[in-house]
Design a protein around this motif. Structure first.
Motif, PDB file in Angstrom:
ATOM      1  N   PRO A 193       2.394   9.798   8.447  1.00  0.00           N
ATOM      2  CA  PRO A 193       1.492   8.697   8.100  1.00  0.00           C
ATOM      3  C   PRO A 193      -0.001   9.013   8.281  1.00  0.00           C
ATOM      4  O   PRO A 193      -0.844   8.186   8.003  1.00  0.00           O
ATOM      5  N   TYR A 194      -0.326  10.230   8.754  1.00  0.00           N
ATOM      6  CA  TYR A 194      -1.721  10.554   9.093  1.00  0.00           C
ATOM      7  C   TYR A 194      -2.655  10.495   7.878  1.00  0.00           C
ATOM      8  O   TYR A 194      -3.816  10.111   8.005  1.00  0.00           O
ATOM      9  N   SER A 195      -2.138  10.863   6.709  1.00  0.00           N
ATOM     10  CA  SER A 195      -2.976  10.871   5.506  1.00  0.00           C
ATOM     11  C   SER A 195      -3.303   9.470   4.997  1.00  0.00           C
ATOM     12  O   SER A 195      -4.246   9.301   4.214  1.00  0.00           O
ATOM     13  N   PHE A 196      -2.527   8.475   5.426  1.00  0.00           N
ATOM     14  CA  PHE A 196      -2.820   7.092   5.016  1.00  0.00           C
ATOM     15  C   PHE A 196      -4.237   6.696   5.426  1.00  0.00           C
ATOM     16  O   PHE A 196      -4.916   5.956   4.723  1.00  0.00           O
ATOM     17  N   ASN A 197      -4.661   7.185   6.584  1.00  0.00           N
ATOM     18  CA  ASN A 197      -5.978   6.815   7.094  1.00  0.00           C
ATOM     19  C   ASN A 197      -7.091   7.300   6.158  1.00  0.00           C
ATOM     20  O   ASN A 197      -8.025   6.559   5.855  1.00  0.00           O
ATOM     21  N   GLY A 198      -6.990   8.543   5.704  1.00  0.00           N
ATOM     22  CA  GLY A 198      -7.981   9.086   4.778  1.00  0.00           C
ATOM     23  C   GLY A 198      -7.998   8.337   3.456  1.00  0.00           C
ATOM     24  O   GLY A 198      -9.064   8.106   2.872  1.00  0.00           O
ATOM     25  N   ILE A 239      -1.972   1.028   9.853  1.00  0.00           N
ATOM     26  CA  ILE A 239      -1.956   2.499   9.820  1.00  0.00           C
ATOM     27  C   ILE A 239      -2.154   3.054  11.228  1.00  0.00           C
ATOM     28  O   ILE A 239      -1.434   3.958  11.665  1.00  0.00           O
ATOM     29  N   LYS A 240      -3.133   2.516  11.938  1.00  0.00           N
ATOM     30  CA  LYS A 240      -3.402   2.969  13.314  1.00  0.00           C
ATOM     31  C   LYS A 240      -2.179   2.763  14.198  1.00  0.00           C
ATOM     32  O   LYS A 240      -1.841   3.620  15.028  1.00  0.00           O
ATOM     33  N   LYS A 241      -1.501   1.633  13.996  1.00  0.00           N
ATOM     34  CA  LYS A 241      -0.314   1.333  14.781  1.00  0.00           C
ATOM     35  C   LYS A 241       0.799   2.348  14.485  1.00  0.00           C
ATOM     36  O   LYS A 241       1.459   2.862  15.401  1.00  0.00           O
ATOM     37  N   GLU A 242       0.993   2.662  13.205  1.00  0.00           N
ATOM     38  CA  GLU A 242       2.061   3.604  12.819  1.00  0.00           C
ATOM     39  C   GLU A 242       1.754   5.022  13.299  1.00  0.00           C
ATOM     40  O   GLU A 242       2.646   5.747  13.743  1.00  0.00           O
ATOM     41  N   ILE A 243       0.487   5.417  13.227  1.00  0.00           N
ATOM     42  CA  ILE A 243       0.092   6.748  13.710  1.00  0.00           C
ATOM     43  C   ILE A 243       0.315   6.850  15.221  1.00  0.00           C
ATOM     44  O   ILE A 243       0.803   7.878  15.725  1.00  0.00           O
ATOM     45  N   LYS A 244      -0.020   5.796  15.927  1.00  0.00           N
ATOM     46  CA  LYS A 244       0.176   5.768  17.382  1.00  0.00           C
ATOM     47  C   LYS A 244       1.655   5.907  17.722  1.00  0.00           C
ATOM     48  O   LYS A 244       2.032   6.667  18.622  1.00  0.00           O
ATOM     49  N   PHE A 248       0.832  -1.206   0.000  1.00  0.00           N
ATOM     50  CA  PHE A 248       0.000   0.000   0.000  1.00  0.00           C
ATOM     51  C   PHE A 248       0.869   1.259   0.000  1.00  0.00           C
ATOM     52  O   PHE A 248       0.677   2.173  -0.814  1.00  0.00           O
ATOM     53  N   LYS A 249       1.857   1.303   0.892  1.00  0.00           N
ATOM     54  CA  LYS A 249       2.745   2.465   0.972  1.00  0.00           C
ATOM     55  C   LYS A 249       3.612   2.595  -0.275  1.00  0.00           C
ATOM     56  O   LYS A 249       3.797   3.694  -0.795  1.00  0.00           O
ATOM     57  N   ASP A 250       4.132   1.482  -0.733  1.00  0.00           N
ATOM     58  CA  ASP A 250       4.974   1.499  -1.940  1.00  0.00           C
ATOM     59  C   ASP A 250       4.205   2.061  -3.136  1.00  0.00           C
ATOM     60  O   ASP A 250       4.746   2.836  -3.933  1.00  0.00           O
ATOM     61  N   TYR A 251       2.948   1.663  -3.240  1.00  0.00           N
ATOM     62  CA  TYR A 251       2.142   2.134  -4.371  1.00  0.00           C
ATOM     63  C   TYR A 251       1.907   3.641  -4.269  1.00  0.00           C
ATOM     64  O   TYR A 251       2.035   4.370  -5.264  1.00  0.00           O
ATOM     65  N   ILE A 252       1.582   4.114  -3.072  1.00  0.00           N
ATOM     66  CA  ILE A 252       1.313   5.549  -2.881  1.00  0.00           C
ATOM     67  C   ILE A 252       2.557   6.376  -3.166  1.00  0.00           C
ATOM     68  O   ILE A 252       2.501   7.374  -3.898  1.00  0.00           O
ATOM     69  N   PHE A 253       3.693   5.986  -2.606  1.00  0.00           N
ATOM     70  CA  PHE A 253       4.920   6.756  -2.805  1.00  0.00           C
ATOM     71  C   PHE A 253       5.437   6.656  -4.242  1.00  0.00           C
ATOM     72  O   PHE A 253       6.197   7.516  -4.701  1.00  0.00           O
ATOM     73  N   GLY A 254       4.998   5.610  -4.937  1.00  0.00           N
ATOM     74  CA  GLY A 254       5.402   5.463  -6.342  1.00  0.00           C
ATOM     75  C   GLY A 254       4.441   6.133  -7.306  1.00  0.00           C
ATOM     76  O   GLY A 254       4.710   6.195  -8.514  1.00  0.00           O
ATOM     77  N   TYR A 255       3.335   6.635  -6.796  1.00  0.00           N
ATOM     78  CA  TYR A 255       2.333   7.290  -7.646  1.00  0.00           C
ATOM     79  C   TYR A 255       2.910   8.600  -8.187  1.00  0.00           C
ATOM     80  O   TYR A 255       3.426   9.426  -7.429  1.00  0.00           O
ATOM     81  N   GLU A 256       2.795   8.796  -9.474  1.00  0.00           N
ATOM     82  CA  GLU A 256       3.493   9.889 -10.156  1.00  0.00           C
ATOM     83  C   GLU A 256       3.157  11.275  -9.604  1.00  0.00           C
ATOM     84  O   GLU A 256       4.034  12.115  -9.425  1.00  0.00           O
ATOM     85  N   SER A 257       1.893  11.536  -9.310  1.00  0.00           N
ATOM     86  CA  SER A 257       1.468  12.892  -8.914  1.00  0.00           C
ATOM     87  C   SER A 257       1.243  13.035  -7.410  1.00  0.00           C
ATOM     88  O   SER A 257       0.557  13.961  -6.976  1.00  0.00           O
ATOM     89  N   ILE A 258       1.826  12.145  -6.610  1.00  0.00           N
ATOM     90  CA  ILE A 258       1.560  12.162  -5.165  1.00  0.00           C
ATOM     91  C   ILE A 258       2.001  13.476  -4.525  1.00  0.00           C
ATOM     92  O   ILE A 258       1.380  13.977  -3.584  1.00  0.00           O
TER      93      ILE A 258
END
Length: 210
Positions: free
Chosen positions: A80-85, A115-120, A62-72
């Motif tokens: 990591p807070y935006s991962f939840n949204g 995600i909850k664990k990482e935000i905590k 999930f994270k790899d895909y987001i960070f690899g997204y061209e227009s991120i």
């Protein structure tokens, strides 16, 4: 021409000059927001499809895909807070479009837990992230020292924090007194202030149009 007439004339001139610039600026801001909304929708749709196709199987995927997204970078997200949204919106699309629902929901729920664990963990590392740097450092020290047996260092840090808050209060009060003088001077330089604002607005429009 008295001061009131001069002020009125300056306001009229500024309005005539600034109106088209302000309109163009607001149009660019709106266009940028619409572009960001389209990027967001595309990102969510692609994540939902990749989860449905089992191309995203866990939090790391999930994270790899987001960070690899061209227009991120255009979305200016706070990780990591935006991962939840992102994952909540993804779940909504999966349910709405019935994308391999059973498997997708299982993957999404697993990702949400991570995600909850990482935000905590992020909050524990920096529990005062919105506090100014000096106060934040003292508060972190106080939290750490409060767990020790020695009260002397703890009390010393509390006093330092009190002194820092008191110093900032004095600075704010001094700023208030200085502002009275600044207002008097500002009355004598209305035209320069308006010209500066027009230049700033022009630079803002130029930066958005790039």
């Amino acid at each position: 021409m008295n001061e009131t007439s001069q002020t009125l004339l300056i306001i009229i001139i500024a309005f005539v000059i600034m109106s088209p610039l302000l309109y163009y600026y607001l149009r660019l801001v709106r266009q940028r927001k619409l572009e960001q909304l389209e990027i967001w929708k595309d990102l969510i749709k692609q994540i939902a499809e990749n989860i449905s196709d089992s191309k995203i199987l866990d939090y790391q995927d999930f994270k790899d895909y987001i960070f690899g997204y061209e227009s991120i970078g255009s979305l200016k997200l706070n990780f990591p807070y935006s991962f939840n949204g992102i994952i909540v919106s993804t779940k909504h699309i999966v349910i709405k479009e019935n994308l391999n629902l059973k498997t997708s929901k299982k993957i999404i729920d697993s990702i949400k837990k991570e995600i909850k664990k990482e935000i905590k963990e992020a909050k524990l590392k920096d529990p005062f992230n919105n506090v100014p740097t000096l106060e934040r450092n003292l508060l972190i020290d106080i939290v750490e020292i409060s767990q020790l047996k020695s009260n002397k260092v703890f009390i010393e840090k509390v006093h330092k924090l009190g002194e820092l808050i008191r110093a900032k209060e004095e600075t704010i009060n001094k700023s208030g007194r200085d502002n009275e003088e600044s207002l008097r001077l500002a009355k004598q330089s209305k035209l320069l202030a308006i010209i500066f604002f027009i230049i700033s607005l022009g630079l803002a429009i130029y930066s958005l149009a790039k």
